[in-house]
Every structure is written in C-alpha cells, then in structure tokens.
Scaffold this active site. Structure first.
Site, PDB file in Angstrom:
ATOM      1  N   GLY A  98       0.790  -1.231   0.000  1.00 53.57           N
ATOM      2  CA  GLY A  98       0.000   0.000   0.000  1.00 53.57           C
ATOM      3  C   GLY A  98       0.819   1.276   0.000  1.00 53.57           C
ATOM      4  N   SER A  99       1.970   1.290  -0.675  1.00 48.27           N
ATOM      5  CA  SER A  99       2.779   2.513  -0.680  1.00 48.27           C
ATOM      6  C   SER A  99       2.078   3.643  -1.419  1.00 48.27           C
ATOM      7  CB  SER A  99       4.166   2.249  -1.286  1.00 48.27           C
ATOM      8  OG  SER A  99       4.091   1.972  -2.670  1.00 48.27           O
ATOM      9  N   ASN A 100       1.334   3.318  -2.472  1.00 50.09           N
ATOM     10  CA  ASN A 100       0.601   4.376  -3.173  1.00 50.09           C
ATOM     11  C   ASN A 100      -0.650   4.796  -2.399  1.00 50.09           C
ATOM     12  OD1 ASN A 100       1.783   5.316  -5.780  1.00 50.09           O
ATOM     13  ND2 ASN A 100       1.888   3.113  -6.165  1.00 50.09           N
TER      14      ASN A 100
ATOM     15  N   LYS B 137     -15.367 -14.540 -11.146  1.00 52.51           N
ATOM     16  CA  LYS B 137     -14.993 -13.143 -10.942  1.00 52.51           C
ATOM     17  C   LYS B 137     -16.234 -12.259 -10.890  1.00 52.51           C
ATOM     18  CE  LYS B 137     -11.347 -11.386 -12.834  1.00 52.51           C
ATOM     19  NZ  LYS B 137     -10.315 -10.807 -13.734  1.00 52.51           N
TER      20      LYS B 137
ATOM     21  N   ARG C  94      -5.086  -7.954  -9.876  1.00 52.90           N
ATOM     22  CA  ARG C  94      -6.103  -8.691 -10.615  1.00 52.90           C
ATOM     23  C   ARG C  94      -6.607  -7.849 -11.786  1.00 52.90           C
ATOM     24  NH1 ARG C  94      -7.640 -13.198  -8.444  1.00 52.90           N
ATOM     25  NH2 ARG C  94      -6.820 -13.605  -6.354  1.00 52.90           N
ATOM     26  N   LEU C  95      -6.883  -8.531 -12.885  1.00 55.75           N
ATOM     27  CA  LEU C  95      -7.528  -7.846 -13.997  1.00 55.75           C
ATOM     28  C   LEU C  95      -8.966  -7.505 -13.604  1.00 55.75           C
ATOM     29  CD1 LEU C  95      -6.400  -9.848 -17.171  1.00 55.75           C
ATOM     30  CD2 LEU C  95      -5.802  -7.501 -16.577  1.00 55.75           C
ATOM     31  N   ILE C  96      -9.385  -6.304 -13.971  1.00 53.80           N
ATOM     32  CA  ILE C  96     -10.770  -5.892 -13.705  1.00 53.80           C
ATOM     33  C   ILE C  96     -11.681  -6.522 -14.754  1.00 53.80           C
ATOM     34  CG2 ILE C  96     -12.334  -3.920 -13.575  1.00 53.80           C
ATOM     35  CD1 ILE C  96     -10.357  -4.039 -11.254  1.00 53.80           C
TER      36      ILE C  96
ATOM     37  N   ASN D 191      -5.367   3.175 -13.176  1.00 51.68           N
ATOM     38  CA  ASN D 191      -4.292   2.310 -12.696  1.00 51.68           C
ATOM     39  C   ASN D 191      -2.947   3.007 -12.858  1.00 51.68           C
ATOM     40  OD1 ASN D 191      -3.116  -0.184 -11.750  1.00 51.68           O
ATOM     41  ND2 ASN D 191      -2.484  -0.599 -13.847  1.00 51.68           N
TER      42      ASN D 191
ATOM     43  N   HIS E 270       1.203   2.074 -13.360  1.00 55.80           N
ATOM     44  CA  HIS E 270       2.064   0.964 -13.772  1.00 55.80           C
ATOM     45  C   HIS E 270       3.510   1.442 -13.821  1.00 55.80           C
ATOM     46  CE1 HIS E 270       2.954  -2.893 -15.635  1.00 55.80           C
ATOM     47  NE2 HIS E 270       3.737  -2.252 -16.474  1.00 55.80           N
TER      48      HIS E 270
END
Length: 201
Positions: free
Chosen positions: A14-16, A67, A93-95, A109, A111
């Site tokens: 959780g750094s962001n 999912k 995970r892919l949304i 997101n 990246h």
C-alpha cells in the site's frame, strides 16, 4: 461541492495508498478515500487503512465461483459509499466486465513502466533485465486488457549504470508517489468543472 469519494484497490504493502492519504492530509489532494478494497486479507495495506480509519472490504477470490460474483459484491460496497472513482494501487487482478460496466472511464491504474513497454507483472524487473537506459511510470484508464487502457500521464525515470533492481524500484516509486496523487487531483478537478458546466466529464 462535496469532496469526491474514491476507493483504493490494493493487494500488497500500500505505498501508493500511503502517498494518496499523505496528499489528502496536506491538502494537495481534494478527495476522500472512502473505501479500501483488498483481495488479500493479510496484506500490509489493511493495517495502514485501519490506522487511517479507512473502511475496508476484504475478500478471498477462491471463495467465489466466478470473478463476476465477487465483483458484484464489490460494486454493492462501492455503491453503498457513493464511490465516484476506483484507484488501483498495486491491485494484482484484472478488472472484469462487472466493474468495468459500472465504472466506465472511472477506473485508473498506475504501472511502473512507460507503457506499452513492459506490461504485466514485475515491470521494473523486466526493464532492469532488458538493460534499458530509461523506464518510468504510466497512469492510465483501465479497460479489459492488461495495462492496455488509454494513457493519462507518463513520466520517465533514468536507469543509471550503477542502479540495482532495488535502487531502480526506489526511483520509480518516488515518481509514483508524486505523480499519482497529482493525476487523481486533475481528474477530479476536470470532473467537477464538467459538473458545474452541466456536462459529463
């Protein structure tokens, strides 16, 4: 105008999430983290959320048949709290279509590469092994692909000859923690201006 409510999705340390909370606390990011969504009940980010009194919804994907089923439950939690933006911050995970259809153009997101280079997992490691002299950070809207959505902002990070994977990661994260809150603020500001004009952001 009431503050925009965002949900942070995270799977790890959780750094962001920390960076976003810090910018809210200093007044440079004008929103409220109204919910943390985490798919790993033991993740470090959950402890941070509790310290900051952020409501948390955790789930184990293995306990769902699909999912679509766990995303339906997530959508319910988001709607309960009037979430306007989904901010992915190390969510591994892919949304799927269930969330994408409910929050079209409202899922963002971050990246750790200059997309389209080095998509997917361990982008910093990929860049380091490839021997590139420049990598960076990309913030993009989320679509059904892996790191394929429309790019919102990017910033380059130089890879020095004496960098290790660790020092490169530290340089990339330093940019992430500044650029992500800035970009979220721009998105919220643009949305609010559109609302004031009576148009859709």
């Amino acid at each position: 105008m009431a503050k925009s409510k965002i949900a942070v999705f995270a799977s790890g340390t959780g750094s962001n999430y920390d960076a976003i909370i810090n910018q809210i606390n200093t007044g440079t990011l004008d929103c409220e983290v109204a919910l943390l969504i985490c798919d790993k009940p033991e993740a470090e980010v959950i402890k941070k959320a509790k310290i900051n009194q952020t409501p948390v919804f955790t789930f184990n994907p293995k306990q769902y048949e699909s999912k679509a089923l766990f995303e339906k439950e997530i959508v319910f939690e988001l709607k309960q709290r009037d979430i306007e933006w989904i901010i992915l911050a190390g969510y591994m995970r892919l949304i799927g279509p269930t969330l994408l259809s409910e929050y079209e153009s409202r899922i963002v997101n971050i990246h750790p590469s200059l997309l389209p280079a080095f998509p997917g997992k361990d982008a910093i490691g990929q860049a380091f092994e490839a021997g590139v002299r420049v990598t960076g950070v990309t913030i993009h809207f989320v679509d059904e692909g892996m790191d394929t959505g429309e790019i919102i902002d990017q910033e380059a990070v130089r890879v020095d000859l004496d960098d290790t994977r660790l020092t490169l990661q530290q340089k990339v994260q330093k940019v992430e923690h500044r650029l992500y809150p800035q970009t979220i603020q721009k998105l919220i500001t643009n949305q609010n201006r559109a609302i004031e004009r009576g148009t859709k952001a």
